[in-house]
Design a protein around this motif. Sequence first.
Motif, mmCIF file in Angstrom:
data_model
loop_
_atom_site.group_PDB
_atom_site.id
_atom_site.type_symbol
_atom_site.label_atom_id
_atom_site.label_comp_id
_atom_site.label_asym_id
_atom_site.label_seq_id
_atom_site.Cartn_x
_atom_site.Cartn_y
_atom_site.Cartn_z
ATOM 1 N N MET A 1 0.850 -1.174 0.000
ATOM 2 C CA MET A 1 0.000 0.000 0.000
ATOM 3 C C MET A 1 0.899 1.242 0.000
ATOM 4 N N THR A 2 0.513 2.243 -0.716
ATOM 5 C CA THR A 2 1.251 3.495 -0.742
ATOM 6 C C THR A 2 0.326 4.632 -0.346
ATOM 7 N N LYS A 3 0.930 5.680 0.144
ATOM 8 C CA LYS A 3 0.200 6.894 0.520
ATOM 9 C C LYS A 3 0.747 8.048 -0.298
ATOM 10 N N GLN A 4 -0.070 9.043 -0.496
ATOM 11 C CA GLN A 4 0.316 10.209 -1.266
ATOM 12 C C GLN A 4 0.593 11.366 -0.317
#
Length: 77
Positions: A1-4
């Motif tokens: 999962m990645t976050k901005q």
Amino acid sequence: MTKQAAVRLPDETYARLKALSSRTGRTATYYIREAVEEHLDDLEDVYMAEQVIARVRSGQEPVHTLDDVERDLGLAD
């Protein structure tokens, strides 16, 4: 999962980043991520060291001389 995350950069830094991106065919996002990942450990270490230094200066953190450590380890002459 990645976050901005949004990042504001000075005009000169942004121009350099875009020029690097153009020359290499990689995105600005790639280089921003690389810079954060490369330097995050160092920034965390500096922050923790500053906290320890503050505790040492206030007398809340014990310190030991080399002589004390060598004596406790049975290394003293």
